[in-house]
Design a protein around this motif. Structure first.
Motif, PDB file in Angstrom:
ATOM      1  N   TRP A  22     -55.841  -1.577 -29.840  1.00  0.00           N
ATOM      2  CA  TRP A  22     -55.235  -1.380 -28.524  1.00  0.00           C
ATOM      3  C   TRP A  22     -56.272  -1.511 -27.414  1.00  0.00           C
ATOM      4  CZ3 TRP A  22     -50.086  -0.468 -27.531  1.00  0.00           C
ATOM      5  CH2 TRP A  22     -49.289  -0.232 -28.651  1.00  0.00           C
ATOM      6  N   LEU A  23     -55.846  -2.024 -26.280  1.00  0.00           N
ATOM      7  CA  LEU A  23     -56.631  -2.009 -25.042  1.00  0.00           C
ATOM      8  C   LEU A  23     -55.861  -1.181 -24.034  1.00  0.00           C
ATOM      9  CD1 LEU A  23     -57.712  -5.757 -24.758  1.00  0.00           C
ATOM     10  CD2 LEU A  23     -59.202  -3.813 -25.182  1.00  0.00           C
ATOM     11  N   THR A  24     -56.569  -0.372 -23.260  1.00  0.00           N
ATOM     12  CA  THR A  24     -55.941   0.449 -22.229  1.00  0.00           C
ATOM     13  C   THR A  24     -56.664   0.234 -20.918  1.00  0.00           C
ATOM     14  OG1 THR A  24     -55.226   2.146 -23.802  1.00  0.00           O
ATOM     15  CG2 THR A  24     -55.402   2.811 -21.491  1.00  0.00           C
ATOM     16  N   VAL A  25     -55.893  -0.010 -19.873  1.00  0.00           N
ATOM     17  CA  VAL A  25     -56.411  -0.067 -18.510  1.00  0.00           C
ATOM     18  C   VAL A  25     -55.956   1.227 -17.835  1.00  0.00           C
ATOM     19  CG1 VAL A  25     -56.380  -1.300 -16.305  1.00  0.00           C
ATOM     20  CG2 VAL A  25     -56.227  -2.586 -18.454  1.00  0.00           C
ATOM     21  N   ALA A  26     -56.917   1.984 -17.322  1.00  0.00           N
ATOM     22  CA  ALA A  26     -56.618   3.249 -16.648  1.00  0.00           C
ATOM     23  C   ALA A  26     -57.209   3.216 -15.248  1.00  0.00           C
ATOM     24  CB  ALA A  26     -57.218   4.421 -17.432  1.00  0.00           C
ATOM     25  N   VAL A  70     -61.393   2.058 -12.003  1.00  0.00           N
ATOM     26  CA  VAL A  70     -60.596   1.437 -13.063  1.00  0.00           C
ATOM     27  C   VAL A  70     -61.456   1.354 -14.316  1.00  0.00           C
ATOM     28  CG1 VAL A  70     -59.335  -0.631 -13.769  1.00  0.00           C
ATOM     29  CG2 VAL A  70     -59.266   0.104 -11.380  1.00  0.00           C
ATOM     30  N   LEU A  71     -60.872   1.650 -15.452  1.00  0.00           N
ATOM     31  CA  LEU A  71     -61.570   1.637 -16.731  1.00  0.00           C
ATOM     32  C   LEU A  71     -60.752   0.839 -17.731  1.00  0.00           C
ATOM     33  CD1 LEU A  71     -63.731   2.888 -18.738  1.00  0.00           C
ATOM     34  CD2 LEU A  71     -62.056   4.700 -19.098  1.00  0.00           C
ATOM     35  N   ILE A  72     -61.414  -0.032 -18.489  1.00  0.00           N
ATOM     36  CA  ILE A  72     -60.779  -0.718 -19.612  1.00  0.00           C
ATOM     37  C   ILE A  72     -61.385  -0.124 -20.872  1.00  0.00           C
ATOM     38  CG2 ILE A  72     -60.416  -2.891 -20.819  1.00  0.00           C
ATOM     39  CD1 ILE A  72     -60.790  -4.315 -18.109  1.00  0.00           C
ATOM     40  N   GLN A  73     -60.532   0.350 -21.751  1.00  0.00           N
ATOM     41  CA  GLN A  73     -60.993   1.001 -22.973  1.00  0.00           C
ATOM     42  C   GLN A  73     -60.390   0.321 -24.191  1.00  0.00           C
ATOM     43  OE1 GLN A  73     -60.728   5.281 -22.940  1.00  0.00           O
ATOM     44  NE2 GLN A  73     -60.168   5.305 -25.099  1.00  0.00           N
TER      45      GLN A  73
END
Length: 132
Positions: free
Chosen positions: A46-50, A38-41
């Motif tokens: 904006w924040l993205t959780v992938a 899991v990566l938080i960018q």
């Protein structure tokens, strides 16, 4: 949605919408529901959780309703609905495509490639609250 907005202090440690805390909640869900990576960018506003797995595969209603999250306890819920309630913009992507949940077309295009099962992106900026 009204319940969430009226009870904001129940969902965030500091009592108000905290996008970084929300990203952590969503990342924890992904790990709990089977993702190994899991990566938080952060991308400006904006924040993205992938994650490598689509942790919401059986929980598509997570963006439209309070959804129980029994893996974390009897009173737990999936946090994506908090992004919809409090953030000014929300989008998600799987290998099948991108879906704009809330906001305008100025969302980042969170592409889920062959190594990504799902992304959830939301704005740091909160939705303006209209007082009636």
């Amino acid at each position: 949605m009204d319940y969430l907005l009226e009870n904001e202090s129940r969902f965030f440690r500091r009592g108000t919408y905290d996008p970084v805390e929300l990203a952590g909640m969503i990342a924890t869900e992904a790990l709990t529901l089977g993702s190994a990576r899991v990566l938080i960018q952060s991308d400006g506003e904006w924040l993205t959780v992938a994650a490598d797995q689509d942790w919401l595969r059986n929980h598509e209603q997570a963006f439209s309703a309070i959804t129980p999250f029994p893996q974390e306890g009897a009173n737990s819920m999936l946090a994506e609905i908090l992004a919809v309630a409090f953030s000014a913009g929300v989008a998600t992507a799987t290998r099948e495509g991108v879906e704009l949940i809330k906001g305008d077309d100025a969302v980042p295009t969170p592409v889920a490639d062959r190594n990504t099962g799902r992304t959830v992106s939301f704005m740091r900026r909160r939705e303006p609250r209209i007082v009636q």
